[in-house]
Design a protein around this motif. Sequence first.
Motif, PDB file in Angstrom:
ATOM      1  N   PRO A 127      34.141  40.366  53.143  1.00  0.00           N
ATOM      2  CA  PRO A 127      34.574  39.506  54.246  1.00  0.00           C
ATOM      3  C   PRO A 127      36.082  39.595  54.457  1.00  0.00           C
ATOM      4  O   PRO A 127      36.738  40.514  53.938  1.00  0.00           O
ATOM      5  CB  PRO A 127      34.178  38.119  53.742  1.00  0.00           C
ATOM      6  N   GLU A 128      36.656  38.634  55.184  1.00  0.00           N
ATOM      7  CA  GLU A 128      38.106  38.565  55.350  1.00  0.00           C
ATOM      8  C   GLU A 128      38.774  38.575  53.978  1.00  0.00           C
ATOM      9  O   GLU A 128      38.293  37.969  53.035  1.00  0.00           O
ATOM     10  CB  GLU A 128      38.506  37.295  56.105  1.00  0.00           C
ATOM     11  N   HIS A 129      39.897  39.281  53.866  1.00  0.00           N
ATOM     12  CA  HIS A 129      40.680  39.485  52.646  1.00  0.00           C
ATOM     13  C   HIS A 129      40.144  40.611  51.771  1.00  0.00           C
ATOM     14  O   HIS A 129      40.799  41.016  50.822  1.00  0.00           O
ATOM     15  CB  HIS A 129      40.809  38.197  51.810  1.00  0.00           C
ATOM     16  N   GLY A 130      38.947  41.138  52.072  1.00  0.00           N
ATOM     17  CA  GLY A 130      38.447  42.292  51.342  1.00  0.00           C
ATOM     18  C   GLY A 130      37.734  41.949  50.052  1.00  0.00           C
ATOM     19  O   GLY A 130      37.740  40.813  49.589  1.00  0.00           O
ATOM     20  N   PHE A 131      37.100  42.965  49.446  1.00  0.00           N
ATOM     21  CA  PHE A 131      36.318  42.755  48.229  1.00  0.00           C
ATOM     22  C   PHE A 131      37.200  42.323  47.065  1.00  0.00           C
ATOM     23  O   PHE A 131      36.824  41.468  46.263  1.00  0.00           O
ATOM     24  CB  PHE A 131      35.557  44.038  47.880  1.00  0.00           C
ATOM     25  N   ARG A 132      38.368  42.896  46.948  1.00  0.00           N
ATOM     26  CA  ARG A 132      39.279  42.524  45.864  1.00  0.00           C
ATOM     27  C   ARG A 132      40.170  41.344  46.242  1.00  0.00           C
ATOM     28  O   ARG A 132      40.938  40.857  45.413  1.00  0.00           O
ATOM     29  CB  ARG A 132      40.145  43.723  45.465  1.00  0.00           C
ATOM     30  N   LEU A 151      30.527  51.801  43.982  1.00  0.00           N
ATOM     31  CA  LEU A 151      29.672  51.352  45.080  1.00  0.00           C
ATOM     32  C   LEU A 151      30.416  51.417  46.408  1.00  0.00           C
ATOM     33  O   LEU A 151      31.618  51.117  46.482  1.00  0.00           O
ATOM     34  CB  LEU A 151      29.204  49.919  44.833  1.00  0.00           C
ATOM     35  N   PRO A 152      29.712  51.761  47.486  1.00  0.00           N
ATOM     36  CA  PRO A 152      30.350  51.739  48.808  1.00  0.00           C
ATOM     37  C   PRO A 152      30.653  50.307  49.237  1.00  0.00           C
ATOM     38  O   PRO A 152      29.880  49.386  48.960  1.00  0.00           O
ATOM     39  CB  PRO A 152      29.303  52.382  49.720  1.00  0.00           C
ATOM     40  N   ILE A 153      31.778  50.136  49.909  1.00  0.00           N
ATOM     41  CA  ILE A 153      32.188  48.827  50.428  1.00  0.00           C
ATOM     42  C   ILE A 153      32.171  48.888  51.949  1.00  0.00           C
ATOM     43  O   ILE A 153      32.799  49.762  52.550  1.00  0.00           O
ATOM     44  CB  ILE A 153      33.591  48.439  49.941  1.00  0.00           C
ATOM     45  N   ILE A 154      31.465  47.945  52.562  1.00  0.00           N
ATOM     46  CA  ILE A 154      31.406  47.842  54.017  1.00  0.00           C
ATOM     47  C   ILE A 154      32.227  46.624  54.426  1.00  0.00           C
ATOM     48  O   ILE A 154      31.948  45.502  53.996  1.00  0.00           O
ATOM     49  CB  ILE A 154      29.956  47.674  54.514  1.00  0.00           C
ATOM     50  N   SER A 155      33.247  46.841  55.237  1.00  0.00           N
ATOM     51  CA  SER A 155      34.075  45.725  55.698  1.00  0.00           C
ATOM     52  C   SER A 155      33.351  44.915  56.761  1.00  0.00           C
ATOM     53  O   SER A 155      32.760  45.467  57.694  1.00  0.00           O
ATOM     54  CB  SER A 155      35.385  46.249  56.285  1.00  0.00           C
ATOM     55  N   LEU A 156      33.396  43.609  56.616  1.00  0.00           N
ATOM     56  CA  LEU A 156      32.845  42.693  57.619  1.00  0.00           C
ATOM     57  C   LEU A 156      33.954  41.887  58.260  1.00  0.00           C
ATOM     58  O   LEU A 156      33.814  40.700  58.549  1.00  0.00           O
ATOM     59  CB  LEU A 156      31.795  41.766  56.987  1.00  0.00           C
ATOM     60  N   TYR A 157      35.085  42.542  58.466  1.00  0.00           N
ATOM     61  CA  TYR A 157      36.188  41.879  59.146  1.00  0.00           C
ATOM     62  C   TYR A 157      36.816  42.869  60.103  1.00  0.00           C
ATOM     63  O   TYR A 157      36.726  44.072  59.908  1.00  0.00           O
ATOM     64  CB  TYR A 157      37.232  41.357  58.153  1.00  0.00           C
ATOM     65  N   GLY A 158      37.427  42.362  61.158  1.00  0.00           N
ATOM     66  CA  GLY A 158      37.928  43.245  62.203  1.00  0.00           C
ATOM     67  C   GLY A 158      36.854  43.434  63.251  1.00  0.00           C
ATOM     68  O   GLY A 158      36.228  42.480  63.716  1.00  0.00           O
ATOM     69  N   MET A 174      19.369  40.866  50.623  1.00  0.00           N
ATOM     70  CA  MET A 174      20.813  40.645  50.626  1.00  0.00           C
ATOM     71  C   MET A 174      21.139  39.413  49.786  1.00  0.00           C
ATOM     72  O   MET A 174      20.402  38.424  49.782  1.00  0.00           O
ATOM     73  CB  MET A 174      21.323  40.448  52.048  1.00  0.00           C
ATOM     74  N   VAL A 175      22.271  39.487  49.085  1.00  0.00           N
ATOM     75  CA  VAL A 175      22.774  38.363  48.285  1.00  0.00           C
ATOM     76  C   VAL A 175      24.133  37.951  48.836  1.00  0.00           C
ATOM     77  O   VAL A 175      24.979  38.808  49.120  1.00  0.00           O
ATOM     78  CB  VAL A 175      22.909  38.751  46.800  1.00  0.00           C
ATOM     79  N   PHE A 176      24.330  36.645  48.989  1.00  0.00           N
ATOM     80  CA  PHE A 176      25.595  36.110  49.509  1.00  0.00           C
ATOM     81  C   PHE A 176      26.218  35.227  48.437  1.00  0.00           C
ATOM     82  O   PHE A 176      25.615  34.258  47.998  1.00  0.00           O
ATOM     83  CB  PHE A 176      25.330  35.289  50.781  1.00  0.00           C
ATOM     84  N   ASP A 177      27.426  35.568  47.998  1.00  0.00           N
ATOM     85  CA  ASP A 177      28.123  34.755  46.991  1.00  0.00           C
ATOM     86  C   ASP A 177      29.614  34.701  47.297  1.00  0.00           C
ATOM     87  O   ASP A 177      30.387  35.570  46.891  1.00  0.00           O
ATOM     88  CB  ASP A 177      27.888  35.311  45.583  1.00  0.00           C
ATOM     89  N   LEU A 178      30.011  33.679  48.047  1.00  0.00           N
ATOM     90  CA  LEU A 178      31.408  33.423  48.384  1.00  0.00           C
ATOM     91  C   LEU A 178      31.718  31.950  48.152  1.00  0.00           C
ATOM     92  O   LEU A 178      30.857  31.092  48.367  1.00  0.00           O
ATOM     93  CB  LEU A 178      31.703  33.775  49.849  1.00  0.00           C
ATOM     94  N   GLN A 179      32.943  31.670  47.744  1.00  0.00           N
ATOM     95  CA  GLN A 179      33.367  30.293  47.524  1.00  0.00           C
ATOM     96  C   GLN A 179      33.986  29.732  48.800  1.00  0.00           C
ATOM     97  O   GLN A 179      35.077  30.117  49.203  1.00  0.00           O
ATOM     98  CB  GLN A 179      34.381  30.211  46.389  1.00  0.00           C
ATOM     99  N   ASP A 180      33.292  28.810  49.433  1.00  0.00           N
ATOM    100  CA  ASP A 180      33.799  28.141  50.628  1.00  0.00           C
ATOM    101  C   ASP A 180      34.687  26.967  50.210  1.00  0.00           C
ATOM    102  O   ASP A 180      34.662  26.533  49.055  1.00  0.00           O
ATOM    103  CB  ASP A 180      32.622  27.659  51.476  1.00  0.00           C
ATOM    104  N   SER A 190      31.659  31.807  58.831  1.00  0.00           N
ATOM    105  CA  SER A 190      31.409  32.657  59.995  1.00  0.00           C
ATOM    106  C   SER A 190      30.766  33.969  59.552  1.00  0.00           C
ATOM    107  O   SER A 190      29.843  34.478  60.197  1.00  0.00           O
ATOM    108  CB  SER A 190      32.713  32.928  60.752  1.00  0.00           C
ATOM    109  N   SER A 191      31.253  34.513  58.438  1.00  0.00           N
ATOM    110  CA  SER A 191      30.619  35.711  57.873  1.00  0.00           C
ATOM    111  C   SER A 191      29.180  35.413  57.468  1.00  0.00           C
ATOM    112  O   SER A 191      28.281  36.248  57.651  1.00  0.00           O
ATOM    113  CB  SER A 191      31.413  36.210  56.665  1.00  0.00           C
ATOM    114  N   LEU A 192      28.946  34.220  56.920  1.00  0.00           N
ATOM    115  CA  LEU A 192      27.591  33.806  56.574  1.00  0.00           C
ATOM    116  C   LEU A 192      26.692  33.834  57.802  1.00  0.00           C
ATOM    117  O   LEU A 192      25.557  34.328  57.746  1.00  0.00           O
ATOM    118  CB  LEU A 192      27.619  32.399  55.972  1.00  0.00           C
TER     119      LEU A 192
END
Length: 433
Positions: A127-132, A151-158, A174-180, A190-192
């Motif tokens: 998502p925004e800010h990238g995987f790292r 592993l390949p990284i697909i950007s979901l921003y921009g 798909m698995v979603f794990d982000l700290q809101d 929004s990415s969710l």
Amino acid sequence: MCNWVLKNTVLFLVLLMVSCGGMQSNSQTSSTTSPTIEQSNELLLTGAENTKAYLSLLKGKKVGIITNPSGILFASNAENDTLSNGKIITVHQFYQRDETGGFQKYSKSIVDFLLESNINVQKIFAPEHGFRGTADAGEHIVDGKDTKTGLPIISLYGNNKKPKPEQLAGIDIMVFDLQDVGARFYTYISSLHYIMEACAENHIPLLVLDRPNPNGGIVDGPVLEKENTSFVGMHTIPVLHGMTIGEYAQMINGEKWLKDGKQCELTVIPCLNYKRDMEYSLPVRPSPNLPNDQSINLYASLCFFEGTNVSVGRGTDLQFQIYGSPFLKNMPFRFTPQPNLGAKEPMHKGQLCYGEDLSMVKKVSRLELKWLLKAYANTEDKTKFFNDFFTKLAGTKILRQQIEAGLTEEAIRASWKKGLEAFKKIRQPYLLY
């Protein structure tokens, strides 16, 4: 101020087994399921740490995951957790004996944990800010490869906020794990939305690993009007929604907010032993410019400044804990923004800013407007204070009009009451805790 240690993981041993219930249908929608929540001991486990509830759902499947450094585990309630003395425990899979015979804690990213658990992870979606997690807010992120896992990284921003069918090809789940952080304009929700929409359109189940909301159950602020929808505000909710990200996913699905009213096959893995009113200190910063609990608590109140000519401390070590600009010269606090982590080109770079230091103020329990109103009252030229982004952040044109008209904070807050009451009724069926 907290010391950025997850408060509920200071226990070294828990001697009682966690028994996590099986999957059952959730009453919200026919397309949403959640495991039974069983409060089996006092240690708080995030959804990611509630491993017994979801590892079996991923075995033998090709998995895609959206995560970043906030997708971290400090403990587990997996079936095979043991210590060297042979006793089965419920948590602390990630504790190891040190040279003194005691236990030393270490953490794992959700990606590393899944790979070590023999889960077939195919792709990482960032998502925004990238995987790292090192990119600036709003910075364009390109696709790439994770150097650690390959592993390949697909950007979901921009330009690519929603996974394309070809990017999801071959993915079984798909698995979603982000700290809101519980704020409407924090773009992880929004990415969710876009992940859920892509999963619905491509008939891919989605597993959301829930995490506590560090701003608890605070529900406050103006409700977004549909005509002001943007990536920093996609749904008709207030600025502070008071939900966990798993609960929010259920609301997106249940209210049919996805394109064409679609619903995705959603499973929320709940936190264990979490209560909405408990204080929760994040173990890592959820994004580069939210470095600590104070910044997270003040974020929703100070983020309005992003739609003005006032800095919120990007380019300092006190992001979202101070505010100021060169146009507030009668205010006492001074700072000069310089490029740093997450702010390569901060507002007013190299310029002396005048404002206020909020790094030691008492924790707020509502959306505060007093600092925004104070800055507007003290700025040198009120015609240059706001920019067009302010309406997107506020979700309504009315807030700017109210401030320019000189309304008091309490008068402005009174205008939110009807919308907040209506939202709380909509929100109620989707709450898990």
